[in-house]
Scaffold this motif. Structure first.
Motif, PDB file in Angstrom:
ATOM      1  N   GLY A  59       0.857  -1.184   0.000  1.00  8.63           N
ATOM      2  CA  GLY A  59       0.000   0.000   0.000  1.00  8.63           C
ATOM      3  C   GLY A  59       0.889   1.227   0.000  1.00  8.63           C
ATOM      4  N   GLU A  60       1.218   1.716  -1.180  1.00 11.24           N
ATOM      5  CA  GLU A  60       2.188   2.808  -1.295  1.00 11.24           C
ATOM      6  C   GLU A  60       1.740   4.074  -0.570  1.00 11.24           C
ATOM      7  OE1 GLU A  60       3.347   3.384  -5.389  1.00 11.24           O
ATOM      8  OE2 GLU A  60       3.771   1.246  -5.643  1.00 11.24           O
ATOM      9  N   LEU A  61       0.451   4.426  -0.665  1.00  6.06           N
ATOM     10  CA  LEU A  61      -0.024   5.631   0.029  1.00  6.06           C
ATOM     11  C   LEU A  61       0.102   5.486   1.544  1.00  6.06           C
ATOM     12  CD1 LEU A  61      -3.183   6.575  -2.062  1.00  6.06           C
ATOM     13  CD2 LEU A  61      -0.936   7.670  -2.087  1.00  6.06           C
ATOM     14  N   MET A  62      -0.109   4.282   2.050  1.00  4.75           N
ATOM     15  CA  MET A  62       0.034   4.051   3.492  1.00  4.75           C
ATOM     16  C   MET A  62       1.483   4.221   3.917  1.00  4.75           C
ATOM     17  SD  MET A  62      -2.422   0.775   4.170  1.00  4.75           S
ATOM     18  CE  MET A  62      -2.355   0.922   5.945  1.00  4.75           C
ATOM     19  N   ILE A  63       2.389   3.650   3.136  1.00  9.94           N
ATOM     20  CA  ILE A  63       3.802   3.771   3.475  1.00  9.94           C
ATOM     21  C   ILE A  63       4.217   5.238   3.464  1.00  9.94           C
ATOM     22  CG2 ILE A  63       6.156   3.264   2.701  1.00  9.94           C
ATOM     23  CD1 ILE A  63       5.141   0.541   1.787  1.00  9.94           C
ATOM     24  N   ASP A 124      -6.549   3.950  -0.829  1.00  8.05           N
ATOM     25  CA  ASP A 124      -6.899   3.143  -1.994  1.00  8.05           C
ATOM     26  C   ASP A 124      -7.440   1.758  -1.643  1.00  8.05           C
ATOM     27  OD1 ASP A 124      -6.140   5.184  -3.680  1.00  8.05           O
ATOM     28  OD2 ASP A 124      -4.141   4.382  -4.046  1.00  8.05           O
ATOM     29  N   GLY A 125      -7.853   1.536  -0.411  1.00 10.94           N
ATOM     30  CA  GLY A 125      -8.423   0.254  -0.017  1.00 10.94           C
ATOM     31  C   GLY A 125      -7.434  -0.718   0.584  1.00 10.94           C
ATOM     32  N   TYR A 126      -6.136  -0.418   0.498  1.00 10.28           N
ATOM     33  CA  TYR A 126      -5.141  -1.344   1.043  1.00 10.28           C
ATOM     34  C   TYR A 126      -5.210  -1.421   2.568  1.00 10.28           C
ATOM     35  CZ  TYR A 126      -3.162  -1.772  -3.572  1.00 10.28           C
ATOM     36  OH  TYR A 126      -2.992  -2.040  -4.900  1.00 10.28           O
ATOM     37  N   ASP A 127      -5.694  -0.349   3.204  1.00  7.95           N
ATOM     38  CA  ASP A 127      -5.801  -0.377   4.660  1.00  7.95           C
ATOM     39  C   ASP A 127      -6.880  -1.346   5.133  1.00  7.95           C
ATOM     40  OD1 ASP A 127      -7.450   1.556   3.406  1.00  7.95           O
ATOM     41  OD2 ASP A 127      -7.861   2.497   5.338  1.00  7.95           O
ATOM     42  N   ASN A 128      -7.679  -1.877   4.218  1.00  7.39           N
ATOM     43  CA  ASN A 128      -8.617  -2.937   4.588  1.00  7.39           C
ATOM     44  C   ASN A 128      -7.886  -4.238   4.895  1.00  7.39           C
ATOM     45  OD1 ASN A 128     -10.926  -1.378   4.353  1.00  7.39           O
ATOM     46  ND2 ASN A 128     -11.169  -1.846   2.184  1.00  7.39           N
ATOM     47  N   TYR A 129      -6.629  -4.361   4.406  1.00  7.69           N
ATOM     48  CA  TYR A 129      -5.881  -5.616   4.560  1.00  7.69           C
ATOM     49  C   TYR A 129      -4.497  -5.430   5.190  1.00  7.69           C
ATOM     50  CZ  TYR A 129      -9.585  -7.061   1.494  1.00  7.69           C
ATOM     51  OH  TYR A 129     -10.829  -7.301   0.981  1.00  7.69           O
ATOM     52  N   LEU A 130      -3.989  -4.201   5.162  1.00 11.78           N
ATOM     53  CA  LEU A 130      -2.640  -3.930   5.654  1.00 11.78           C
ATOM     54  C   LEU A 130      -2.683  -2.879   6.755  1.00 11.78           C
ATOM     55  CD1 LEU A 130      -0.950  -3.599   2.136  1.00 11.78           C
ATOM     56  CD2 LEU A 130      -0.964  -5.636   3.597  1.00 11.78           C
ATOM     57  N   VAL A 131      -1.838  -3.047   7.749  1.00  9.21           N
ATOM     58  CA  VAL A 131      -1.835  -2.113   8.870  1.00  9.21           C
ATOM     59  C   VAL A 131      -0.949  -0.898   8.597  1.00  9.21           C
ATOM     60  CG1 VAL A 131       0.019  -3.247  10.186  1.00  9.21           C
ATOM     61  CG2 VAL A 131      -1.741  -1.980  11.391  1.00  9.21           C
ATOM     62  N   ASP A 132       0.105  -1.077   7.818  1.00 12.53           N
ATOM     63  CA  ASP A 132       1.069   0.002   7.589  1.00 12.53           C
ATOM     64  C   ASP A 132       1.534   0.084   6.147  1.00 12.53           C
ATOM     65  OD1 ASP A 132       2.544  -2.297   7.420  1.00 12.53           O
ATOM     66  OD2 ASP A 132       3.933  -1.809   9.030  1.00 12.53           O
TER      67      ASP A 132
END
Length: 166
Positions: A59-63, A124-132
Motif C-alpha cells: 500500500g504505497e499511500l500508506m507507506i 486506496d483500499g489497502y488499509d482494509n488488509y494492511l496495517v502500515d
C-alpha cells in the motif's frame, strides 16, 4: 509443516540493506526448501510439508503516510513486489510445493472494492488488509488464514483439525 512467507522486505529497492535481487530471492527460496529436502542437510525432513506464500501487495499511500521520508527516497513499490510474488509462485512450481498467491488475492479484492465503490478508505483500499502498507492487519490475517485452510482442504485434507487424532 513449514510456511515460507518472505519477500516483502526483499522487494525493497536495491539501495536498501535488506533488499534482494529477484535472482537472490529465487535462490533463497530454493535454499530454504533444500534444507528440508536434501538428504545431506542436517535439517533433512522429507515428511515436512512445505507451503510458499507470496508477499502481500504494498500500500504505497500508506507507506508514504507512515514514512515521511518515503517521498524523497522511495524504497518499495507495488509493481516490484508483484515480481517477487510471481517468483515465489514460480519457485513453488519448480519445487513441486503448493503456494498461496496472497498478493493477487488482496490485489483482486482491493480492485473489486474500488470498482464497486464498496471501500471507504484514504489509502486506496489497502488499509482494509494492511496495517502500515506492508504488514497484514486483522482482516488481512483472516484472509490468509482462510486461504491456508482452503489449501489444506485441497492439498492435505488429512491435516485438517477434524481429521487429526485427539
Amino acid at each position: 509443516m513449514l510456511f515460507i512467507f518472505i519477500g516483502a522486505n526483499d522487494a525493497r529497492l536495491p539501495s536498501k540493506t535488506d533488499s534482494s535481487t529477484l535472482e537472490e530471492y529465487q535462490a533463497n527460496l530454493h535454499a530454504i526448501i533444500s534444507l528440508l529436502r536434501d538428504p545431506d542437510s542436517e535439517y533433512y525432513s522429507p515428511k515436512t510439508r512445505i507451503l510458499i506464500i507470496t508477499p502481500p501487495p504494498i500500500g504505497e499511500l500508506m507507506i508514504q503516510s507512515y514514512t515521511p521520508t518515503f517521498a524523497a527516497d522511495p524504497f518499495v513499490f507495488n509493481n516490484r513486489t508483484r515480481l517477487f510474488a510471481e517468483m515465489a509462485k514460480q519457485v513453488a512450481r519448480e519445487a513441486g510445493v503448493p503456494s498461496i498467491d496472497l498478493y493477487s488475492e488482496i490485489e483482486n479484492r482491493v480492485r473489486e472494492e474500488q470498482a464497486t465503490g464498496t471501500w471507504s478508505s484514504t489509502y486506496d483500499g489497502y488499509d482494509n488488509y494492511l496495517v502500515d502498507g506492508v504488514h497484514l492487519n486483522n482482516k488481512g490475517n483472516m484472509l490468509l488464514f482462510n486461504l491456508i485452510i482452503t489449501t489444506f482442504q485441497a492439498v492435505w485434507p488429512e491435516m485438517l483439525p477434524k481429521t487429526l487424532p485427539s
